[in-house]
Design a protein around this motif. Structure first.
Motif, short mmCIF file in Angstrom:
data_model
loop_
_atom_site.label_atom_id
_atom_site.label_comp_id
_atom_site.label_asym_id
_atom_site.label_seq_id
_atom_site.Cartn_x
_atom_site.Cartn_y
_atom_site.Cartn_z
N GLY A 189 123.10 12.85 -37.51
CA GLY A 189 123.05 11.71 -36.60
C GLY A 189 123.42 12.10 -35.18
O GLY A 189 122.78 11.68 -34.20
N PHE A 200 120.57 14.00 -33.38
CA PHE A 200 119.57 13.14 -32.74
C PHE A 200 120.07 12.68 -31.37
O PHE A 200 119.31 12.65 -30.39
CB PHE A 200 119.25 11.94 -33.62
CG PHE A 200 118.26 12.23 -34.71
CD1 PHE A 200 116.90 12.17 -34.47
CD2 PHE A 200 118.69 12.58 -35.98
CE1 PHE A 200 115.97 12.44 -35.47
CE2 PHE A 200 117.78 12.85 -36.99
CZ PHE A 200 116.42 12.79 -36.73
N GLU A 244 116.41 11.68 -42.55
CA GLU A 244 116.78 10.82 -41.42
C GLU A 244 115.64 10.72 -40.41
O GLU A 244 115.38 9.65 -39.84
CB GLU A 244 118.04 11.37 -40.75
CG GLU A 244 118.55 10.54 -39.58
CD GLU A 244 118.91 9.11 -39.95
OE1 GLU A 244 118.81 8.23 -39.07
OE2 GLU A 244 119.28 8.87 -41.13
N LYS A 274 113.06 8.21 -41.48
CA LYS A 274 113.46 6.82 -41.23
C LYS A 274 113.17 6.43 -39.78
O LYS A 274 112.73 5.30 -39.50
CB LYS A 274 114.95 6.64 -41.50
CG LYS A 274 115.35 6.76 -42.96
CD LYS A 274 116.87 6.62 -43.07
CE LYS A 274 117.37 6.90 -44.47
NZ LYS A 274 118.86 6.86 -44.54
N ARG A 275 113.41 7.34 -38.88
CA ARG A 275 113.30 7.04 -37.45
C ARG A 275 111.87 7.20 -36.93
O ARG A 275 111.41 6.43 -36.08
CB ARG A 275 114.23 7.94 -36.63
CG ARG A 275 115.71 7.77 -36.96
CD ARG A 275 116.55 8.72 -36.14
NE ARG A 275 117.96 8.69 -36.51
CZ ARG A 275 118.97 8.65 -35.64
NH1 ARG A 275 118.73 8.64 -34.34
NH2 ARG A 275 120.22 8.62 -36.06
N PHE A 276 111.18 8.23 -37.42
CA PHE A 276 109.85 8.56 -36.90
C PHE A 276 108.90 8.88 -38.07
O PHE A 276 108.47 10.02 -38.23
CB PHE A 276 109.92 9.76 -35.95
CG PHE A 276 110.95 9.62 -34.87
CD1 PHE A 276 110.70 8.83 -33.76
CD2 PHE A 276 112.17 10.28 -34.96
CE1 PHE A 276 111.65 8.71 -32.74
CE2 PHE A 276 113.12 10.17 -33.96
CZ PHE A 276 112.86 9.37 -32.85
N SER A 312 106.95 12.61 -39.46
CA SER A 312 107.76 13.30 -40.47
C SER A 312 107.05 14.48 -41.12
O SER A 312 107.67 15.49 -41.47
CB SER A 312 108.24 12.32 -41.54
OG SER A 312 107.14 11.76 -42.23
#
Length: 361
Positions: free
Chosen positions: A221, A224, A248, A251-253, A257
Motif C-alpha cells: 500500500g 503505491f 492489490e 483491485k485498483r487498476f 493487471s
C-alpha cells in the motif's frame, strides 16, 4: 529483489518492460564488523583470516565481466573496515561494473564521504527501526544516531543513497516509523529485506503468518503511495510479495493487471544462481549470500568454470523450478519462482522444498 514502485509505474505506462539481463554480484569482502547484529547471515566478527587479497580480487574481475556481472554490491561484515575498499571499487568500475556500498553507516564521516561519492554509484545504509529497536538489534548504543548521520551526510553530498531495513518479529512494529523517516529525510529509496534463517538469523523468529501477510499488504500500500512521490520501494528475499502486489494492483487498476502479471513473469521471481551470485570473503561462490553450501571457490577454479558447470545452479535455472510441497501446485510459481531456496534448506534440509515463509496459502 522486487522493485515494487518500478513495476507499478511500468504497468501503468505504455512503455515496454525490459528485464535486467546482467548478473548482480553481492561480494562480502570481509567478515570483520564493528557491530554484532542479531540477524547477520555471515555471523560477522573480528576474524580476518582467509580474506581474498586485492591481487586475488583483481584476477577474477575479467571473468566477472565475461559472465555478465554488471553490478557489484560490496558488503561484509562492514566493508569500510577493509583498507583497500576504494581500490576494489575503482577496479570494478574500470571494468564497467557499477558499484554499490552496503554499510551500517557508522564509518561514514566528513573525511571519507567525498571518496565514497567518487567510488560508489549507490550507498545503502542499514537502519532497522526506532532508535531503541535499532540499537538493540544492532548491539550498540547510539548506532541509530550514527546511521542516521550517515544517511544525512550522503544526502547533503548528493550521493544516491537508500535506507535498508530487515523485517523480523523484533523490527516489524517499526515499519510505519521507517516509511515516515524515509519521507521526512527525502531518502530516494527504501529496501526492505525479509528474514532468512542463516548465520545468527537462525535464532530469530518470523512474524506469524497472518500478521506477516498484513505487514506486506501495508508495504505494498505504501509502495503505491510512494510511486507517486518518486520514492522507490524494493523488497528482497520473499518473492511472495509479488502476489500481494498483483492482487492489490488488480483491485485498483483491473484493466492493467495483465500487463503487471506479464512484467512479473518476465522479472522471474527469485534469482539466486540466475541473475544473482555471491562471493564471500574467502572466495566461496554461492547462488546467494544465504546459501549454506558453496558451488566452488575462486582459489581453486575460475569464476567462469564455477558459474557454468554446477548441478545445483542448473537446477536453480530451470523454469519452472521443481519445488516440492505446497509450492509444487501453486498457480503463482511462474511469478515467485519458489521463493527463497536458502530458507527452504534451513527449514527442511532441502534446497527444493517449499519456502516456509510463504504467507500466501
Amino acid at each position: 529483489m522486487l522493485r515494487l514502485t518500478e513495476f507499478i509505474r511500468k504497468a501503468l505506462s505504455d512503455e515496454d518492460y525490459k528485464p535486467f539481463r546482467g548478473v548482480i554480484l553481492i561480494w562480502n569482502l570481509t567478515n570483520r564488523c564493528n557491530l554484532y547484529c542479531k540477524h547477520c547471515y555471515s555471523s560477522a566478527n573480528q576474524e580476518t583470516e582467509g580474506e581474498l587479497t586485492f591481487e586475488e580480487i583483481k584476477r577474477v574481475t575479467g571473468d566477472l565481466v565475461r559472465e555478465g556481472v554488471r553490478f557489484a554490491i560490496l558488503s561484509g561484515g562492514e566493508p569500510l573496515l577493509r583498507e583497500d575498499i576504494f581500490d576494489v571499487a575503482e577496479l570494478l568500475r574500470e571494468r564497467g561494473i557499477k558499484t554499490y556500498l552496503s554499510t551500517n553507516g557508522l564509518l561514514i564521516n566528513g573525511e571519507n564521504v567525498g571518496k565514497i561519492k567518487e567510488s560508489f554509484d549507490y550507498v545503502g545504509v542499514s537502519l532497522d527501526g526506532t532508535p531503541e529497536v535499532h540499537d538493540s538489534f544492532r548491539g550498540k548504543r547510539h548506532s541509530f544516531e550514527e546511521a542516521l548521520n550517515a544517511l544525512t551526510l550522503c544526502r547533503r553530498e548528493d550521493i544516491k543513497v537508500g535506507l535498508r531495513f530487515t523485517l523480523t518479529e523484533r523490527t516489524a512494529s517499526s515499519l510505519p516509523f521507517i516509511f515516515d523517516l524515509v519521507e521526512e529525510l527525502g531518502i530516494p529509496k527504501l529496501y526492505i529485506s525479509h528474514l532468512v534463517y542463516a548465520g545468527r538469523g537462525r535464532k530469530l523468529r518470523d512474524v506469524d503468518r497472518e500478521r506477516y501477510r498484513k505487514l506486506v499488504e501495508f508495504i505494498v500500500g505504501k509502495a503505491f503511495e510512494f510511486a507517486e512521490k518518486g520514492i522507490d520501494v524494493v523488497t528482497g528475499n520473499n518473492e511472495a510479495d509479488a502476489i500481494i502486489l498483483l492482487r492489490e494492483f488488480k483491485k485498483r487498476f483491473p484493466e492493467r493487471s495483465e500487463k503487471l502479471r506479464e512484467i512479473l513473469r518476465m522479472w522471474g521471481g527469485n534469482q539466486a544462481g540466475v541473475r544473482l551470485v555471491n562471493v564471500d570473503h574467502r572466495g566461496n561462490v554461492k547462488p546467494d549470500p544465504f546459501f549454506f553450501h558453496s558451488v566452488g571457490n575462486l582459489r581453486e577454479r575460475s569464476f567462469s568454470e564455477i558459474w557454468n558447470s554446477n548441478g545445483l545452479l542448473s537446477k536453480l535455472r530451470e523454469r519452472p523450478r521443481r519445488i516440492k510441497g505446497r509450492c509444487s501446485g501453486c498457480p503463482y510459481l511462474d511469478v515467485c519462482n519458489g521463493g527463497s531456496r536458502a530458507r527452504a534448506y534451513f527449514a527442511f534440509g532441502d534446497y527444493f522444498a517449499e519456502d516456509p515463509a510463504c504467507y500466501i496459502c
